[in-house]
Design a protein around this motif. Structure first.
Motif, PDB file in Angstrom:
ATOM      1  N   ASP A   9       0.903  -1.013   0.036  1.00  0.00           N
ATOM      2  CA  ASP A   9      -0.017   0.119  -0.033  1.00  0.00           C
ATOM      3  C   ASP A   9       0.731   1.127   0.062  1.00  0.00           C
ATOM      4  O   ASP A   9       0.272   2.279   0.026  1.00  0.00           O
ATOM      5  N   SER A  33      -3.699  -3.505  -2.115  1.00  0.00           N
ATOM      6  CA  SER A  33      -4.346  -4.324  -1.007  1.00  0.00           C
ATOM      7  C   SER A  33      -4.218  -5.990  -1.443  1.00  0.00           C
ATOM      8  O   SER A  33      -3.966  -6.340  -2.593  1.00  0.00           O
ATOM      9  N   ARG A  54       1.807  -5.612   6.317  1.00  0.00           N
ATOM     10  CA  ARG A  54       0.914  -4.519   7.039  1.00  0.00           C
ATOM     11  C   ARG A  54      -0.058  -4.138   5.535  1.00  0.00           C
ATOM     12  O   ARG A  54       0.725  -3.225   4.805  1.00  0.00           O
ATOM     13  N   PRO A  56      -3.949  -3.101   4.013  1.00  0.00           N
ATOM     14  CA  PRO A  56      -5.698  -2.795   4.540  1.00  0.00           C
ATOM     15  C   PRO A  56      -6.270  -3.944   4.247  1.00  0.00           C
ATOM     16  O   PRO A  56      -6.145  -4.500   3.158  1.00  0.00           O
ATOM     17  N   ASP A  59      -4.407  -9.016   5.971  1.00  0.00           N
ATOM     18  CA  ASP A  59      -2.664  -8.792   5.840  1.00  0.00           C
ATOM     19  C   ASP A  59      -2.074  -9.717   5.038  1.00  0.00           C
ATOM     20  O   ASP A  59      -2.553 -10.752   4.777  1.00  0.00           O
TER      21      ASP A  59
END
Length: 468
Positions: A9, A33, A54, A56, A59
């Motif tokens: 991201d 994502s 990490r 959105p 994961d």
């Protein structure tokens, strides 16, 4: 041309990968994502995936298993800015090809992708079981610790012997425990044996056991420690202090997985994994004839060297905070360090490594009496390697002076020539660059940090001297 999918991201990461890999002729798709990445992968399976942890929504570690299910054994490179042992283990158990921690050197990351693309398509590892338990005892975000976490994650599921080396107090037993905890033997015993603490006259009986009547006072059969550790992991600590005659028997026990108790002619089978640890220079001991080469090679199938604390000073604040939280001093968990105290902690040589740091934190927690910990609350620093000048530095200075004097005298006689300083750099920089890159295992970002120069400057120098 290969198709590579980047799932991150951070637009800057995606842009950098896309530009770098596109220059090498690859087609690069990006997704912000895991859900978007999975859709792109289903439209056409990529040849490699670079996947952030990490993200959105789902994961990266959850998405890793889903990528495996949908597109099969395509190599996946995990990247994260929050590397710890649990993340490394879960990545490797989930079948990740490699594990990189941000910020990473783009050249190194691209090299990892290249190696992933060279894998046969059938070379995928199956997804593993759920992650093992907590690993809070190993603390650190430095590149050295990230390499250590990755190595533990790689070797833990195997049965190979492991040799852990490092100075006293660097946490060799903690690493051995982490290997056991993340291994298939985790339900079995973990048995640490400090060989140096055993009496020379009793060490064989302690390790291999004995039969009743085999010596005066042996009024019953007794199993040895190596037999008691069957089904689990045995840590042979201070392996460098083992007498030569016992080394032969240890070698047989490790190679054949059997022990012969004192007074018995029949060997007994034992199922154990051996991890050895030492702070002694085994290479020098072998050269002096005090340690068997065959035992060394049997123990060091996988070698882990733990860096001293002075070489990972960036981990000191988090370690100090961790030790405050674990302190036996009442109310220590609520204390905090002032900025000046943390600066003092980072500046010390720490000859006793992590063990000395923990003792210093305990001392400060007592002396501060509930107040923020300041430099004066810390115990006096001990001396150590961190502040000592090295013999090599003293030896090289007269050689440099002699060389500079000879070159200067020659250049004075030849007015048309100059640039002595440039000649010095051409002579000195290539071996320094090679040595630092080797010590940093090819990590250019870390090497630039050690050298104190910008990564772009390091890249220019490597290209100038053709250093790979």
């Amino acid at each position: 041309m290969s198709r590579i999918l980047i799932v991150d991201d951070e637009a800057s990461i995606c842009f950098a990968f896309r530009e770098f890999l596109a220059d090498e002729g690859h087609r690069v798709d990006v997704a912000a994502s895991a859900e978007e990445g999975l859709r792109l992968a289903e439209d056409g399976p990529p040849d490699a995936v670079v996947l952030d942890v990490r993200l959105p929504g789902i994961d990266g570690l959850e998405a890793l298993a889903e990528f495996r299910r949908r597109i099969g054994p395509v190599p996946v490179v995990i990247i994260t800015a929050f590397g710890d042992l649990d993340t490394a283990v879960r990545s490797m158990e989930g079948g990740a090809f490699e594990y990189l921690v941000k910020p990473f050197d783009l050249d190194r990351a691209a090299d990892v992708v290249r190696r992933a693309l060279e894998l046969p398509r059938a070379d995928g590892r199956p997804a593993g079981a759920e992650a093992p338990g907590d690993a809070e005892a190993l603390i650190g975000t430095s590149p050295a610790m990230q390499d250590l976490f990755r190595s533990i994650a790689l070797v833990a599921p195997t049965e190979v012997p492991v040799l852990i080396t490092g100075e006293s107090g660097t946490g060799k037993e903690l690493v051995a425990r982490a290997i056991h905890r993340h291994s298939p033997r985790r339900a079995g015993p973990f048995l640490p044996i400090c060989l140096a603490a055993l009496s020379p006259g009793l060490v064989e009986r302690e390790l291999f056991g004995h039969l009743k009547g085999s010596f005066t006072g042996a009024d019953h059969d007794r199993k040895g420690l190596l037999e008691l550790g069957s089904g689990g992991t045995v840590l042979l600590d201070e392996i460098g202090d083992v007498p030569m005659d016992l080394q032969v028997k240890l070698l047989r026990a490790i190679e054949h997985r059997e022990v012969t108790p004192v007074g018995d002619a029949r060997p007994r089978s034992t199922d154990l994994r051996v991890i050895a640890a030492t702070n002694r220079p085994l290479g020098e001991l072998m050269a002096a004839g005090r340690f068997r080469e065959d035992l060394f090679f049997r123990l060091s199938v996988f070698h882990l060297h733990l860096p001293p604390l002075r070489e990972r000073r960036g981990d000191i604040p988090s370690l100090a905070g961790h030790f405050l939280g674990m302190s036996r001093v009442s109310g220590a968990a609520d204390l905090r360090f002032t900025g000046e105290a943390l600066d003092e902690l980072r500046s010390r040589p720490w000859a006793g490594n992590i063990r000395e740091l923990r003792n210093a934190v305990e001392h400060a927690a007592i002396v501060s009496r509930g107040q923020p910990i300041r430099p004066e609350h810390l115990p006096s620093p001990s001396g150590g390697p961190g502040r000592a000048s090295t013999p090599a530095a003293g030896a090289i200075e007269p050689l440099l002076a002699e060389w500079a004097g000879q070159q200067a005298a020659r250049l004075l006689d030849e007015p048309g020539e100059s640039a002595l300083y440039e000649r010095l750099l051409e002579l000195a920089e290539p071996p320094v660059l090679r040595a630092v890159l080797g010590a940093c295992r090819g990590n250019r970002a870390r090497a630039a940090q050690v050298l104190g120069i910008h990564r772009a400057t390091l890249r220019q120098k490597l290209n100038k001297y053709d250093v790979s």
